[in-house]
Design a protein around this motif. Structure first.
Motif, PDB file in Angstrom:
ATOM      1  N   GLY A  12       0.824  -1.210   0.000  1.00 31.60           N
ATOM      2  CA  GLY A  12       0.000   0.000   0.000  1.00 31.60           C
ATOM      3  C   GLY A  12       0.856   1.258   0.000  1.00 31.60           C
ATOM      4  N   THR A  13       0.338   2.287  -0.668  1.00 36.34           N
ATOM      5  CA  THR A  13       1.073   3.552  -0.786  1.00 36.34           C
ATOM      6  C   THR A  13       0.593   4.528   0.294  1.00 36.34           C
ATOM      7  OG1 THR A  13      -0.558   4.302  -2.394  1.00 36.34           O
ATOM      8  CG2 THR A  13       1.444   3.281  -3.280  1.00 36.34           C
ATOM      9  N   ASN A  15       0.304   7.124   3.482  1.00 38.66           N
ATOM     10  CA  ASN A  15       1.059   8.327   3.877  1.00 38.66           C
ATOM     11  C   ASN A  15       2.208   7.975   4.808  1.00 38.66           C
ATOM     12  OD1 ASN A  15      -0.294  10.371   2.504  1.00 38.66           O
ATOM     13  ND2 ASN A  15      -1.975  10.268   3.967  1.00 38.66           N
ATOM     14  N   ILE A  16       1.914   7.117   5.788  1.00 38.95           N
ATOM     15  CA  ILE A  16       2.930   6.809   6.779  1.00 38.95           C
ATOM     16  C   ILE A  16       4.107   6.053   6.152  1.00 38.95           C
ATOM     17  CG2 ILE A  16       1.995   4.612   7.619  1.00 38.95           C
ATOM     18  CD1 ILE A  16       3.492   7.484   9.712  1.00 38.95           C
ATOM     19  N   SER A  37       0.701  -1.608  -4.758  1.00 33.30           N
ATOM     20  CA  SER A  37      -0.533  -0.847  -4.602  1.00 33.30           C
ATOM     21  C   SER A  37      -1.659  -1.609  -5.285  1.00 33.30           C
ATOM     22  CB  SER A  37      -0.364   0.530  -5.253  1.00 33.30           C
ATOM     23  OG  SER A  37      -1.599   1.201  -5.305  1.00 33.30           O
ATOM     24  N   HIS A  80      -5.230  -5.460   8.264  1.00 35.07           N
ATOM     25  CA  HIS A  80      -3.958  -5.959   8.817  1.00 35.07           C
ATOM     26  C   HIS A  80      -3.938  -7.483   8.926  1.00 35.07           C
ATOM     27  CE1 HIS A  80      -2.913  -1.883  10.975  1.00 35.07           C
ATOM     28  NE2 HIS A  80      -3.030  -1.771   9.672  1.00 35.07           N
ATOM     29  N   ASP A 178      -6.907   4.115  16.628  1.00 31.04           N
ATOM     30  CA  ASP A 178      -5.778   4.831  16.030  1.00 31.04           C
ATOM     31  C   ASP A 178      -4.831   5.378  17.097  1.00 31.04           C
ATOM     32  OD1 ASP A 178      -4.647   5.858  13.452  1.00 31.04           O
ATOM     33  OD2 ASP A 178      -4.763   7.706  14.597  1.00 31.04           O
TER      34      ASP A 178
HETATM   35  N1  NAP Z   1       3.461   4.241  13.362  1.00 33.39           N
HETATM   36  C1  NAP Z   1       2.977   5.428  13.063  1.00 33.39           C
HETATM   37  O1  NAP Z   1       3.573   6.454  13.360  1.00 33.39           O
HETATM   38  C2  NAP Z   1       1.692   5.524  12.305  1.00 33.39           C
HETATM   39  C3  NAP Z   1       1.282   6.768  11.872  1.00 33.39           C
HETATM   40  C4  NAP Z   1       0.159   6.847  11.080  1.00 33.39           C
HETATM   41  C5  NAP Z   1      -0.540   5.684  10.778  1.00 33.39           C
HETATM   42  N2  NAP Z   1      -0.167   4.489  11.252  1.00 33.39           N
HETATM   43  C6  NAP Z   1      -0.920   3.260  10.907  1.00 33.39           C
HETATM   44  O2  NAP Z   1      -0.598   2.981   9.547  1.00 33.39           O
HETATM   45  C7  NAP Z   1      -1.755   2.515   8.855  1.00 33.39           C
HETATM   46  C8  NAP Z   1      -1.991   3.428   7.654  1.00 33.39           C
HETATM   47  O3  NAP Z   1      -2.251   4.750   8.052  1.00 33.39           O
HETATM   48  P1  NAP Z   1      -2.143   5.972   6.988  1.00 33.39           P
HETATM   49  O4  NAP Z   1      -2.729   7.170   7.605  1.00 33.39           O
HETATM   50  O5  NAP Z   1      -0.766   6.072   6.472  1.00 33.39           O
HETATM   51  O6  NAP Z   1      -3.139   5.446   5.861  1.00 33.39           O
HETATM   52  P2  NAP Z   1      -3.452   5.973   4.396  1.00 33.39           P
HETATM   53  O7  NAP Z   1      -2.546   7.080   4.011  1.00 33.39           O
HETATM   54  O8  NAP Z   1      -4.910   6.187   4.286  1.00 33.39           O
HETATM   55  O9  NAP Z   1      -3.013   4.717   3.507  1.00 33.39           O
HETATM   56  C9  NAP Z   1      -3.576   3.459   3.585  1.00 33.39           C
HETATM   57  C10 NAP Z   1      -3.192   2.704   2.309  1.00 33.39           C
HETATM   58  O10 NAP Z   1      -3.860   1.453   2.312  1.00 33.39           O
HETATM   59  C11 NAP Z   1      -4.220   1.093   0.985  1.00 33.39           C
HETATM   60  N3  NAP Z   1      -5.629   0.683   0.993  1.00 33.39           N
HETATM   61  C12 NAP Z   1      -6.077  -0.546   0.688  1.00 33.39           C
HETATM   62  N4  NAP Z   1      -7.401  -0.606   0.794  1.00 33.39           N
HETATM   63  C13 NAP Z   1      -7.827   0.615   1.172  1.00 33.39           C
HETATM   64  C14 NAP Z   1      -9.101   1.183   1.430  1.00 33.39           C
HETATM   65  N5  NAP Z   1     -10.235   0.442   1.331  1.00 33.39           N
HETATM   66  N6  NAP Z   1      -9.172   2.463   1.787  1.00 33.39           N
HETATM   67  C15 NAP Z   1      -8.059   3.206   1.923  1.00 33.39           C
HETATM   68  N7  NAP Z   1      -6.805   2.725   1.696  1.00 33.39           N
HETATM   69  C16 NAP Z   1      -6.687   1.433   1.317  1.00 33.39           C
HETATM   70  C17 NAP Z   1      -3.966   2.289   0.092  1.00 33.39           C
HETATM   71  O11 NAP Z   1      -2.848   1.971  -0.719  1.00 33.39           O
HETATM   72  P3  NAP Z   1      -3.016   1.541  -2.278  1.00 33.39           P
HETATM   73  O12 NAP Z   1      -4.256   2.211  -2.781  1.00 33.39           O
HETATM   74  O13 NAP Z   1      -1.781   2.047  -2.879  1.00 33.39           O
HETATM   75  O14 NAP Z   1      -3.115   0.068  -2.320  1.00 33.39           O
HETATM   76  C18 NAP Z   1      -3.624   3.422   1.045  1.00 33.39           C
HETATM   77  O15 NAP Z   1      -2.599   4.250   0.538  1.00 33.39           O
HETATM   78  C19 NAP Z   1      -2.873   2.473   9.888  1.00 33.39           C
HETATM   79  O16 NAP Z   1      -2.963   1.164  10.421  1.00 33.39           O
HETATM   80  C20 NAP Z   1      -2.419   3.428  10.980  1.00 33.39           C
HETATM   81  O17 NAP Z   1      -2.907   3.065  12.265  1.00 33.39           O
HETATM   82  C21 NAP Z   1       0.951   4.400  12.011  1.00 33.39           C
END
Ligand code: NAP
Length: 341
Positions: A12-13, A15-16, A37, A80, A178
């Protein structure tokens, strides 16, 4: 002996994932070699943007590639479990974003799949690899505050971008899942035992997820904890650990910075006349520290991993589920005492 860097692919692409790639770039023991992706063009664009060599048009295609040793999974929370299990079946080690899953049952299934296929699976909490957290654990272990009686831990910020996976109940969003997974994980780390009962209150968004939530967590040992989390406050992330002989106050940032330095405030003694010592430790990028620890776990064994253990991750999920249930029903929820795992 020179060992090649552990080759990591990202599903997946997200943000994090951008911050993850830039954080681990300096490493000589891990290297991000690929991204996948749901959309081939998006995968290519992301790979070009962040400087990753290879991109895949589907998560399945990345998992089938033999030149990838491990995956980082920053998918929405509801995905996950499925992709961690599929990665394990493909023989890949898994560094999965927090919270590990949407339910404790899923978490157990994930660890079972990892055991069956002989791979490592861990829940990503970068703060657990920071010196600040290691120092906190060392101080508590040494009895710096005596017997811990009470913990307060909180993490909140404001969500300003829409749409956002965090506001979608179908993707297991919500402030608790979250932001709240952090204070719950910290409480479980300090308590070293599974909670016995939780009671929670929440305010909800129009989309049906919790926006702000406060919970009380009880333990069989008598320890009491309070956790809070929110999508509607100014950013904050801190904990207070009160023991019989003193008090520790600390932040638990993933990536401490000059604006948010890794300080611990320790007051030894029961009275107001006791003095507070401020302890400053070194900090590094949390993704770098965590992912290098993950590499040591994979290649040298669990003794090198300071992050959440499988038992902790399952307990965190049991606690998150119970808290959410309590917030929805307005009633205390007991947590099963013995592990089914
Ligand atoms: N450790 C940290 O500091 C930290 C910080 C922020 C978030 N997180 C965790 O990281 C995860 C992602 O968070 P994020 O804010 O980075 O997410 P995000 O930007 O929304 O990205 C999620 C990715 O999942 C893929 N995806 C697959 N099915 C999807 C759907 N039905 N709807 C939306 N996206 C979908 C997409 O990639 P493709 O379309 O390219 O397949 C999308 O880019 C979460 O579990 C969050 O709790 C951790």
């Amino acid at each position: 002996m020179i060992t090649a860097a552990l080759r990591i692919g990202i599903l997946g692409t997200a943000n994090i994932a951008r911050a993850f790639v830039s954080g681990v770039r300096p490493s000589s023991t891990v290297t991000v070699t690929a991204v996948a992706s749901r959309d081939a063009t998006r995968a290519e664009g992301f790979a070009r943007e962040v400087g990753i060599a290879r991109s895949f048009e589907s998560y399945e295609a990345l998992l089938a590639d033999r030149e990838i040793d491990a995956v980082y999974i920053p998918l929405p929370n509801s995905m996950h479990a499925e992709w961690s299990v599929r990665a394990a079946e493909a023989g890949k080690h898994v560094l999965c974003e927090k919270p590990l899953s949407a339910t404790a049952t899923e978490a157990r299934t994930m660890f079972e799949a990892a055991r069956k296929h002989g791979v490592c699976l861990v829940e990503a909490y970068p703060y657990r690899a920071q010196q600040q957290t290691l120092k906190l654990r060392e101080l508590l272990e040494a009895g710096a505050v005596g017997r811990v009686q009470m913990i307060q831990a909180s993490f909140g910020f404001t969500i300003s971008n829409h749409p956002n996976i965090r506001l979608n109940p179908a993707l297991a969003g919500g402030a608790l899942m979250d932001a709240g997974s952090y204070p719950v994980s910290l409480v479980r780390m300090v308590a070293k035992e599974r909670p016995s009962r939780v009671t929670a209150v929440a305010h909800w968004t129009d989309t049906g997820v919790d926006r702000t939530l406060v919970a009380t967590i009880e333990f069989a040992s008598g320890l009491l904890a309070q956790v809070s989390c929110s999508f509607a406050t100014a950013v904050h992330r801190q904990a207070l650990i009160a023991g019989s002989e003193g008090v520790l106050q600390t932040t638990f940032f993933n990536h401490p910075s000059p604006a948010t330095p890794p300080l611990l405030h320790l007051r030894r003694g029961k009275g107001w006349d006791s003095t507070t010592e401020t302890i400053e430790v070194t900090a590094t990028n949390g993704f770098l520290a965590e992912t290098e620890a993950f590499e040591r776990l994979v290649r040298q064994g669990p003794v090198y991993w300071t992050g959440a253990s499988p038992e902790e991750s399952i307990d965190i999920m049991l606690t998150l589920e119970a808290i959410l249930h309590s917030a929805r029903t307005g009633k205390p929820v007991d947590i099963e005492a013995t592990a089914a795992d």
